[in-house]
Design an enzyme around this catalytic site. Sequence first.
Site, mmCIF file in Angstrom:
data_model
loop_
_atom_site.group_PDB
_atom_site.id
_atom_site.type_symbol
_atom_site.label_atom_id
_atom_site.label_comp_id
_atom_site.label_asym_id
_atom_site.label_seq_id
_atom_site.Cartn_x
_atom_site.Cartn_y
_atom_site.Cartn_z
ATOM 1 C CE1 TYR A 61 -2.815 -3.000 0.264
ATOM 2 C CE2 TYR A 61 -3.656 -2.633 3.196
ATOM 3 C CZ TYR A 61 -3.533 -3.535 2.152
ATOM 4 O OH TYR A 61 -4.344 -4.026 1.927
ATOM 5 C CG HIS A 130 -0.820 -8.726 0.250
ATOM 6 N ND1 HIS A 130 -0.769 -7.989 0.320
ATOM 7 C CD2 HIS A 130 -2.542 -8.477 0.157
ATOM 8 C CE1 HIS A 130 -1.810 -6.860 0.351
ATOM 9 N NE2 HIS A 130 -3.064 -7.707 0.151
ATOM 10 C CB SER A 210 -14.205 -6.194 0.430
ATOM 11 O OG SER A 210 -12.794 -5.245 0.091
ATOM 12 N N PRO A 211 -15.737 -5.769 4.380
ATOM 13 C CG PRO A 211 -15.753 -5.263 6.475
ATOM 14 C CD PRO A 211 -15.013 -5.299 5.177
ATOM 15 N N GLY A 213 -18.291 -4.648 0.547
ATOM 16 C CA GLY A 213 -17.916 -4.821 -0.433
ATOM 17 C C GLY A 213 -18.121 -3.350 -0.985
ATOM 18 N NE ARG A 214 -13.005 -4.875 -3.978
ATOM 19 C CZ ARG A 214 -11.366 -4.848 -3.177
ATOM 20 N NH1 ARG A 214 -10.772 -3.982 -2.932
ATOM 21 N NH2 ARG A 214 -10.595 -5.732 -3.317
ATOM 22 N N GLY A 215 -17.764 -0.775 -0.041
ATOM 23 C CA GLY A 215 -18.013 0.732 0.405
ATOM 24 C C GLY A 215 -19.663 0.494 -0.799
ATOM 25 C CG PHE A 216 -21.515 -1.754 -4.722
ATOM 26 C CD1 PHE A 216 -21.318 -0.922 -5.605
ATOM 27 C CD2 PHE A 216 -22.560 -2.528 -5.009
ATOM 28 C CE1 PHE A 216 -22.134 -0.238 -6.521
ATOM 29 C CE2 PHE A 216 -23.633 -2.001 -5.687
ATOM 30 C CZ PHE A 216 -23.515 -1.301 -6.972
#
Length: 333
Positions: A61, A130, A210-211, A213-216
């Site tokens: 990152y 990773h 990503s619980p 959904g990447r903010g979706f």
Amino acid sequence: MKEVKLGSQGLTIPPIGLGCMGMTTGFGGDIYGKADEKEAIATIHRSMELGGNFLDTADIYGPFLNEQLIAKAIKGNREKYIIASKFGFEIDDNEQATGAFNGSKNYIKKAVERSLKNLGTDYIDMYYQHRLDTSTPIEETVAAMGELVKEGKIKYIGLSEVNSETIKRAHQIHPLTAVQSEYSLFERQIEELGILDTLKELGISLIAYSPVGRGFLNGTIQKPEDFNENDFRRFIPKYQGEQFFKNVELVNEIKKVAVEKNITSAQLAIAWVIAKGHTPIPGTKRVKYVEENIAAARISLTQDDLNRLESIIPLGTETGARYDAESMKGVNL
């Protein structure tokens, strides 16, 4: 927050962690919108105030920028935090990603020393590979990680995005504490493949990235234009073309359940992961959202609630690929 056991090697953590990836630039630009160091550090500090001291980062990152930011945030209070970092995306001496994965013993030694320096610490609590290096036997990689445990440079070992066979082989060499993989109402491939069963059988915990959904799953993205121009989610198949609008329909159904419970869709998505017995690490770089996320750890869902949510998106529902074809090469499921 009440602590939970992570794995069976003695590590205890809060029921929710803080994904730090989006707090710095990386992968050629901003991640989830523009990063602000001051706000990011304030977010880490607020998370700690609320009991959220489990931070997740990785050397890739930035590269290195994310670990360096965390070093600034935790300076003088290292012992109060549980730090997880990762290696495996090969980074050369010019701080450039080579595009390869490297799990060799020599590279691991190099990678951990860089991460220790960038984090400003002499140990890392949770250290993951990773991505799997298919040219290096997992036994060699995990044996090298085990040596780092003996040296006191890391405390616990984990893997990321690997299949059941790899997990079993690795666990025979040195006990794994956790496996990290994408997991949400929108992404249940590891459940479909029996990987969750393997983890349960071996006493290894799942760290769900990503619980939301990447903010979706927060329900605010309703059309492709809602993503910023440089937002990398624009390039994920799950959020492109016809699949985008199919997924919006599913999100709006989940949103109805959240409204009934007087919580946000994001909180509902996080609470679902916790109710399933796993540890989510939702990412954010804003104080407002870390407060909202941590509040989700106090939400109790009944079996009827879980059944209702899973009837909206049943196991096996096609929601689209989570990476492009090139990036999926690193996911060994």
